[in-house]
Write an enzyme that holds these catalytic residues in place. Sequence first.
Site, PDB file in Angstrom:
ATOM      1  N   GLY A 167       0.920  -1.253  -0.056  1.00 31.22           N
ATOM      2  CA  GLY A 167      -0.084  -0.029  -0.092  1.00 31.22           C
ATOM      3  C   GLY A 167       1.029   1.234   0.044  1.00 31.22           C
ATOM      4  O   GLY A 167       0.529   2.204  -0.858  1.00 31.22           O
TER       5      GLY A 167
ATOM      6  N   SER B 181      -4.106  -2.567  -0.693  1.00 33.71           N
ATOM      7  CA  SER B 181      -2.823  -3.260  -0.024  1.00 33.71           C
ATOM      8  C   SER B 181      -3.339  -4.890   0.328  1.00 33.71           C
ATOM      9  O   SER B 181      -4.447  -5.208   0.768  1.00 33.71           O
ATOM     10  CB  SER B 181      -2.462  -2.915   1.288  1.00 33.71           C
ATOM     11  OG  SER B 181      -1.482  -3.744   2.104  1.00 33.71           O
TER      12      SER B 181
ATOM     13  N   CYS C 220       2.402   5.300  20.907  1.00 38.81           N
ATOM     14  CA  CYS C 220       3.398   5.128  21.835  1.00 38.81           C
ATOM     15  C   CYS C 220       4.237   3.819  22.014  1.00 38.81           C
ATOM     16  O   CYS C 220       5.007   3.829  22.667  1.00 38.81           O
ATOM     17  CB  CYS C 220       2.783   5.168  23.237  1.00 38.81           C
ATOM     18  SG  CYS C 220       1.785   6.629  23.638  1.00 38.81           S
TER      19      CYS C 220
HETATM   20  N1  PLP Z   1      -2.698   3.077   4.148  1.00 36.78           N
HETATM   21  C1  PLP Z   1      -3.666   2.789   5.194  1.00 36.78           C
HETATM   22  C2  PLP Z   1      -4.938   3.234   5.443  1.00 36.78           C
HETATM   23  C3  PLP Z   1      -3.286   1.591   5.866  1.00 36.78           C
HETATM   24  O1  PLP Z   1      -3.959   1.154   6.804  1.00 36.78           O
HETATM   25  C4  PLP Z   1      -2.023   0.915   5.780  1.00 36.78           C
HETATM   26  C5  PLP Z   1      -1.360  -0.260   6.409  1.00 36.78           C
HETATM   27  O2  PLP Z   1      -1.643  -0.074   7.864  1.00 36.78           O
HETATM   28  C6  PLP Z   1      -1.198   1.474   4.593  1.00 36.78           C
HETATM   29  C7  PLP Z   1      -1.719   2.471   3.890  1.00 36.78           C
HETATM   30  C8  PLP Z   1       0.025   0.818   4.283  1.00 36.78           C
HETATM   31  O3  PLP Z   1      -0.251  -0.162   3.567  1.00 36.78           O
HETATM   32  P1  PLP Z   1       1.362  -1.396   3.433  1.00 36.78           P
HETATM   33  O4  PLP Z   1       1.366  -1.952   4.976  1.00 36.78           O
HETATM   34  O5  PLP Z   1       0.812  -2.515   2.651  1.00 36.78           O
HETATM   35  O6  PLP Z   1       2.381  -0.486   2.868  1.00 36.78           O
END
Ligand code: PLP
Length: 398
Positions: free
Chosen positions: A71, A198, A324
Site C-alpha cells: 500500500g 494493499s 506510544c
Molecule cells: N494506508 C492505510 C490506510 C493503511 O492502513 C496502511 C497499513 O496499515 C497502509 C496505507 C500501508 O499499507 P502497507 O502496509 O501495505 O504498506
Amino acid sequence: MKVVYADNNATTKVAPEVLEEMLPFFSNYYGNPSSMHLFGGQVAKNIDNARQKVAALIGAEPEEIVFTSCGTESDNTAILGILRANPRKKHIVISRVEHPAVYNLCTYLAQNGYHVTELGVDKNGMLNPDELSDAVREDTAVVSIMYANNETGVIFPIEKIAGIVKQKGSVLHTDAVQAVGKIPLNLSQSSIDLLTISGHKLHAPKGVGALYIRKGTSISPFIIGGHQEKNRRGGTENVPSIIGLGKACELAKKCMGEEQTRVKQLRDRLEREIVEKAPDAIINGYKSPRLPNTTNISFEFVEGEAILLLLNEKGICASSGSACTSGSLEPSHVLRAMGVPFTAVHGSVRLSLCRYNTSEDVDYIVEHLPPIVRRLRQISPYNRDSKFQGQVSASHHC
Ligand code: PLP
C-alpha cells in the site's frame, strides 16, 4: 492459551484458499512472465487472470490495475507519479488523518518545495467537503484523501469529494487500503482517478499491493526500470503474491455480504457490551459512517499501552490508537485531529475483526477487557479522583 486476533486493520491471516492458489507458483510455475517462451507465457496468463479478479472487486478495467509491492508503494506512486507528470503544479491537498504512507510523504514534500494543505476533521472524524472545495487551487496537482480511516474506521464521503475535485480540474487519489474488501466499491460509477490497495489487509500475503489508475490519467512511473506493468512499474513481478492477491479479491467479493452483516453484528455487540461494562468509554467516530469491522474505544484515565499488555496476557491481540508503542509518547494524530480529550486520547484501543472471528471471540474480549480497564483505573494517577491528576496533565504536551 486461547488466542483471539482482533487486529485485522494491522494485518490479516492469509486465507487458506489464497495460500493453496499461490503454492504452485513457488514450485512448478517459476517462469519470468516477461520471457518469450511458453514457460513464461503461462505465468503471464495467470497474472492477467489475477488482474481481472482485482479489477472485478472494485468495478475497474483490468488495464487500470498496476501491481506494486504494498500500500505504501501505491500511495507513493500515485502522489509522486502525478507530481512528476505535472511539474508546474506545486500544491497538494490531504486530510490531517491520513496514514503515514501519505502523511509523511507529504511532510517530506512540504520540506522540498511543495505546498501542502491539510484538511481537518470534526469530533466525529468527518471531513467537511466544503472546506475541500475552498482548498483546491489552480496549481493543485493532486488531492489525496483516504477512503476509510485505519484507526477509527470512519468512511469519508469520497464520491462527493471526487465530484468536487473533478469540477475543480484536479486529480483525486484515495488510499482505500482499509476499505477494499470490506465495503463495496464501484469505480466504473466514480470520478476517483487513483486508488490504493494493499494485499495483507484482505487476506492476501504481505509484500503485494495494487494501484488503480483510471484510463487516461497521465502519470509518471515511480519505480523506473523494465517494461513490466506496461511501463508503469519496473521490476520483475512478485508472481506468487500477485496470484494470491487475485484469489483474495475473488474471495472478498464473495464474502462482502458477510462482512456487512455478521462481522458488523459482532463489532456492534462488542462495542455495546464493552460500553455497558466499562464506564467512561468513548467510541471514537461512532456518529459517522464506519467500516463494519472496526471499533476504536477510548477509556478515560488509563493508558492504552497498559490495556494492550494485559489483553496480550489473555491472548487478545489488539492495537493502540496511539504511537506510544513505537517508543514515541506522541498520541495518535487521528484522535488529536478529532479533538479527543487528553484524558481519553492516551487510553484508546482499536479492535478490528474479520470473517474468521466468531461470537465466542467477542464473548472472550467482553469477559476480559472491562475488568482490565477497571483494574488500571483504580491505580491510575490520571483518575479524576486522584490528587495527582492536575500535575500529570500539565506535564504532557498534546
Ligand atoms: N494506508 C492505510 C490506510 C493503511 O492502513 C496502511 C497499513 O496499515 C497502509 C496505507 C500501508 O499499507 P502497507 O502496509 O501495505 O504498506
